[in-house]
Design a protein around this motif. Structure first.
Motif, PDB file in Angstrom:
ATOM      1  N   ARG A  20      44.384  33.341  43.982  1.00  0.00           N
ATOM      2  CA  ARG A  20      45.411  34.313  44.380  1.00  0.00           C
ATOM      3  C   ARG A  20      45.308  35.600  43.570  1.00  0.00           C
ATOM      4  N   LYS A  24      44.265  39.271  45.006  1.00  0.00           N
ATOM      5  CA  LYS A  24      45.123  40.447  44.816  1.00  0.00           C
ATOM      6  C   LYS A  24      44.308  41.614  44.260  1.00  0.00           C
ATOM      7  N   TRP A  35      50.106  39.922  51.209  1.00  0.00           N
ATOM      8  CA  TRP A  35      50.488  38.876  50.256  1.00  0.00           C
ATOM      9  C   TRP A  35      49.524  37.700  50.323  1.00  0.00           C
ATOM     10  N   ARG A  37      49.546  33.315  48.977  1.00  0.00           N
ATOM     11  CA  ARG A  37      50.305  32.222  48.367  1.00  0.00           C
ATOM     12  C   ARG A  37      49.556  30.911  48.544  1.00  0.00           C
ATOM     13  N   PHE A  86      53.915  46.515  54.534  1.00  0.00           N
ATOM     14  CA  PHE A  86      53.775  46.251  53.099  1.00  0.00           C
ATOM     15  C   PHE A  86      53.533  47.527  52.307  1.00  0.00           C
ATOM     16  N   LYS A  90      51.225  41.320  47.067  1.00  0.00           N
ATOM     17  CA  LYS A  90      52.007  40.425  46.205  1.00  0.00           C
ATOM     18  C   LYS A  90      51.464  38.997  46.235  1.00  0.00           C
ATOM     19  N   LEU A  92      53.000  35.453  46.401  1.00  0.00           N
ATOM     20  CA  LEU A  92      54.277  34.823  46.747  1.00  0.00           C
ATOM     21  C   LEU A  92      54.324  33.380  46.253  1.00  0.00           C
TER      22      LEU A  92
END
Length: 95
Positions: A20, A24, A35, A37, A86, A90, A92
């Motif tokens: 993750r 990012k 995002w 997750r 967006f 992020k 999440l």
């Protein structure tokens, strides 16, 4: 410039390997927003990527391999209508 939105499911050894955070960084470097997750199954990462199609494709290319320690077994990409919702990228909470 054509804008794109991809809803992505990446499966394999993709949790516990900084997937993750790495995604990012790759997304932000390429100007992609959205995002990422973990999924509670322990073997899936889910992401929504929005931005210029070329930039989204670069993130998807990276996601097929992932960071060191990852072993991507499958990647499912669902192309959706671009929404421009967006402001950044992020990480999440797990669902």
């Amino acid at each position: 410039m054509e804008m794109a939105r991809a809803h992505v499911f990446i499966r394999g050894k993709v949790q516990g390997v900084f997937f993750r955070q790495s995604m990012k960084e790759v997304a932000m470097r390429n100007g992609v927003k959205g995002w990422v997750r973990n999924r509670s199954d322990g073997k899936t990462v889910e992401a929504v990527l929005e931005g210029p199609r070329d930039a989204v494709m670069k993130v998807l290319e990276w996601a097929r391999i992932g960071p060191p320690g990852a072993r991507v077994e499958d990647i499912e990409v669902q192309w959706e209508e671009y929404k421009g919702e967006f402001k950044d990228f992020k990480i999440l909470p797990t669902v």
